[in-house]
Each structure stands twice: as structure tokens, then as C-alpha cells.
Scaffold this active site. Structure first.
Site, short mmCIF file in Angstrom:
data_model
loop_
_atom_site.label_atom_id
_atom_site.label_comp_id
_atom_site.label_asym_id
_atom_site.label_seq_id
_atom_site.Cartn_x
_atom_site.Cartn_y
_atom_site.Cartn_z
N HIS A 54 19.95 -6.91 -29.32
CA HIS A 54 19.22 -7.89 -28.48
C HIS A 54 20.45 -8.42 -27.80
O HIS A 54 21.54 -8.36 -28.01
CB HIS A 54 18.60 -8.96 -29.40
CG HIS A 54 19.50 -9.64 -30.33
ND1 HIS A 54 19.53 -9.56 -31.57
CD2 HIS A 54 20.11 -10.78 -30.21
CE1 HIS A 54 20.52 -10.28 -32.05
NE2 HIS A 54 21.01 -11.21 -31.16
N HIS A 110 25.61 -13.74 -25.66
CA HIS A 110 26.17 -12.63 -26.59
C HIS A 110 25.17 -11.31 -26.43
O HIS A 110 24.12 -11.31 -25.88
CB HIS A 110 26.08 -12.83 -28.20
CG HIS A 110 24.98 -13.34 -28.60
ND1 HIS A 110 24.31 -14.66 -28.71
CD2 HIS A 110 23.94 -12.47 -29.30
CE1 HIS A 110 23.39 -14.40 -29.49
NE2 HIS A 110 23.09 -13.32 -29.81
N GLU A 148 28.00 -9.89 -31.29
CA GLU A 148 27.20 -9.81 -32.41
C GLU A 148 27.27 -8.45 -33.18
O GLU A 148 26.51 -7.66 -32.28
CB GLU A 148 25.85 -10.63 -32.45
CG GLU A 148 25.08 -10.84 -33.85
CD GLU A 148 23.80 -11.45 -33.62
OE1 GLU A 148 23.56 -12.11 -32.68
OE2 GLU A 148 23.08 -11.16 -34.52
C1 LIG Z 1 20.54 -16.53 -34.62
C2 LIG Z 1 21.70 -15.41 -34.62
C3 LIG Z 1 21.00 -13.95 -34.58
O1 LIG Z 1 21.01 -13.20 -33.66
O2 LIG Z 1 20.59 -13.80 -35.65
C4 LIG Z 1 22.51 -15.63 -33.25
O3 LIG Z 1 22.70 -14.90 -32.43
S1 LIG Z 1 23.48 -17.36 -33.25
C5 LIG Z 1 24.52 -17.29 -31.81
C6 LIG Z 1 25.17 -18.44 -32.03
N1 LIG Z 1 26.33 -18.45 -32.91
C7 LIG Z 1 27.33 -18.07 -32.52
O4 LIG Z 1 27.68 -18.22 -31.22
C8 LIG Z 1 28.48 -17.89 -33.63
C9 LIG Z 1 30.08 -17.30 -33.16
N2 LIG Z 1 30.30 -18.19 -32.01
C10 LIG Z 1 31.59 -18.94 -32.02
O5 LIG Z 1 32.15 -18.98 -33.18
C11 LIG Z 1 31.84 -19.79 -30.92
O6 LIG Z 1 30.81 -19.93 -30.05
C12 LIG Z 1 32.97 -19.22 -30.18
C13 LIG Z 1 32.76 -18.01 -29.43
C14 LIG Z 1 34.35 -19.39 -31.08
C15 LIG Z 1 33.13 -20.23 -28.92
O7 LIG Z 1 33.28 -21.51 -29.46
P1 LIG Z 1 33.44 -22.74 -28.49
O8 LIG Z 1 32.78 -22.37 -27.13
O9 LIG Z 1 33.42 -23.94 -29.26
O10 LIG Z 1 35.32 -22.49 -28.39
P2 LIG Z 1 35.98 -23.11 -26.96
O11 LIG Z 1 35.15 -23.94 -26.05
O12 LIG Z 1 37.29 -23.15 -27.44
O13 LIG Z 1 35.92 -21.49 -26.24
C16 LIG Z 1 36.88 -20.65 -26.38
C17 LIG Z 1 36.86 -19.58 -25.31
O14 LIG Z 1 35.54 -18.79 -25.23
C18 LIG Z 1 34.66 -18.76 -24.28
N3 LIG Z 1 33.42 -18.85 -24.73
C19 LIG Z 1 32.70 -19.61 -25.60
N4 LIG Z 1 31.26 -18.88 -25.79
C20 LIG Z 1 31.52 -17.97 -24.97
C21 LIG Z 1 30.50 -16.84 -25.06
N5 LIG Z 1 29.32 -16.93 -25.66
N6 LIG Z 1 30.72 -15.74 -24.21
C22 LIG Z 1 31.91 -15.59 -23.65
N7 LIG Z 1 32.96 -16.75 -23.57
C23 LIG Z 1 32.66 -17.61 -24.53
C24 LIG Z 1 35.07 -20.38 -23.58
O15 LIG Z 1 34.55 -20.49 -22.16
C25 LIG Z 1 36.39 -20.26 -23.83
O16 LIG Z 1 37.20 -19.51 -22.82
P3 LIG Z 1 38.48 -20.00 -22.24
O17 LIG Z 1 39.58 -19.83 -23.30
O18 LIG Z 1 38.80 -19.04 -21.14
O19 LIG Z 1 38.31 -21.43 -21.78
CO LIG Z 2 21.90 -13.09 -31.81
#
Ligand SMILES: C[C@@H](C(=O)O)C(=O)SCCNC(=O)CCNC(=O)[C@H](O)C(C)(C)COP(=O)(O)OP(=O)(O)OC[C@H]1O[C@@H](n2cnc3c(N)ncnc32)[C@H](O)[C@@H]1OP(=O)(O)O
Ligand SMILES: [Co+2]
Length: 142
Positions: A11, A84, A133
Site C-alpha cells: 500500500h 509512506h 514500511e
Molecule cells: C497503520 C499502519 C499500517 O500500515 O499497518 C501504518 O502505516 S501507521 C503509519 C504511521 N506510523 C509511522 O509512521 C511509524 C514510523 N514513523 C516514525 O517513527 C516517525 O514518523 C519518523 C519517520 C521518525 C518521523 O518522525 P517525526 O516527524 O516526529 O520526526 P522529525 O520531525 O524529527 O522528522 C525527521 C525528518 O524526517 C522527515 N519526515 C518525517 N516524516 C516523514 C515521512 N513520512 N516521509 C519523509 N520524511 C519524513 C522530517 O521532515 C524530518 O526531515 P528533516 O530532518 O529534513 O527536517
Molecule cells: Co502503512
């Protein structure tokens, strides 16, 4: 190095500020007819639904609260945005081990995802700014 490789695209995740509005857009603008009923995933911090397509799914996700991993993303992209890309893998533990060995930053430990199988995320810095993911395949090994 093991033979580990990613499998099918499962997805594309799209973060949105309002799930119901986003569903309505897919219904009325694009004519999507098969959209699942939204449900909460508190352990992931998101409310989720799927737009089912013949060959894949769009996963719409809305933050549940300020602790949500997509809270900052929505703050930065208030209208939402592509969040993602999810690939299936045969074995989530093998994927985590191999990602580590190949130098990637795996975000946390595997958790149950919206399809009922284990998922884990790889930091966007490892893949040209795209959050990846990895999801254990619902059909088992390929
Ligand atoms: C339901 C389930 C499923 O499918 O089964 C899902 O998908 S749940 C989907 C939701 N769950 C997740 O996303 C879990 C994993 N994600 C995470 O742990 C977090 O979202 C992070 C990826 C670590 C980002 O966290 P956060 O935005 O709080 O951190 P931050 O503000 O310090 O951002 C660090 C850098 O990453 C960038 N950044 C943040 N989110 C981003 C994304 N989705 N795609 C690309 N870049 C991204 C920011 O702009 C920043 O860039 P710069 O450093 O250049 O400023
Ligand atoms: Co997902």
C-alpha cells in the site's frame, strides 16, 4: 549477506487531517467504490481506512492525538501528503536483521499492523526521503 529482498507493493500511505473528508474525495473525485470503514489503531497512534484498488491499496491515516508518529508530519503538511510506501516481506525478523546489517535505521520494534501481520518502518533518510514500511505478507512466504 542474506538473499533478503522486498516483495510486492502492499500500500501507499497518505496522511490526512480528516479521514472522512479524504474518503469523500476518493469517492466523489475519483469514483472509488471500495473504501473500508475507518477504525482506530491506538498502538500506532492513527485512525485508518483503505481505498481498495484492483492492484493495491491507498492507506489513509489521520493522527489520533499529539503523541501520534504522524502528528509532526501533519503540522508540517496541514493539508496532508504522501507519507509512506509499504512493501511485503516474507519474514519480518529477517527483514529487521538484514536492514540493520545493511546499515539502515529501523524505527522501533515490529508491531501488529492494520492487516493483522507484523510491520516495521525504515527511516526516510535511508531511501531518498521516503519512509518505508515493511510488512509481513498476509499470505505467508512467497
Ligand atoms: C497503520 C499502519 C499500517 O500500515 O499497518 C501504518 O502505516 S501507521 C503509519 C504511521 N506510523 C509511522 O509512521 C511509524 C514510523 N514513523 C516514525 O517513527 C516517525 O514518523 C519518523 C519517520 C521518525 C518521523 O518522525 P517525526 O516527524 O516526529 O520526526 P522529525 O520531525 O524529527 O522528522 C525527521 C525528518 O524526517 C522527515 N519526515 C518525517 N516524516 C516523514 C515521512 N513520512 N516521509 C519523509 N520524511 C519524513 C522530517 O521532515 C524530518 O526531515 P528533516 O530532518 O529534513 O527536517
Ligand atoms: Co502503512
Amino acid at each position: 549477506m542474506s538473499e533478503f529482498k522486498i516483495g510486492p507493493l502492499n500500500h501507499v500511505g497518505v496522511a490526512v487531517p480528516d479521514l472522512e473528508e479524504a474518503c469523500e474525495t476518493y469517492r466523489t473525485l475519483y469514483g472509488a467504490t471500495d473504501i473500508t470503514t475507518p477504525f482506530d489503531m491506538p498502538e500506532q497512534g492513527v485512525k485508518v481506512c483503505f481505498v481498495n484498488l484492483p492492484n493495491s491499496q491507498i492507506e489513509l491515516i489521520e493522527p489520533l492525538n499529539e503523541e501520534s508518529p504522524i502528528h509532526n508530519f501533519i503540522q508540517k503538511n496541514p493539508k496532508g501528503g504522501q507519507h509512506h510506501v509499504c512493501f511485503e516481506v516474507d519474514d519480518i525478523n529477517e527483514a529487521v536483521d538484514e536492514m540493520g546489517k545493511r546499515g539502515a535505521t529501523v524505527l522501533g520494534k515490529p508491531r501488529i499492523g492494520a492487516h493483522g501481520t507484523m510491520i516495521v518502518f525504515v527511516h526516510p533518510k535511508n531511501s531518498n526521503g521516503v519512509l518505508i514500511e515493511l510488512m509481513e505478507s498476509p499470505e505467508g512466504a512467497h
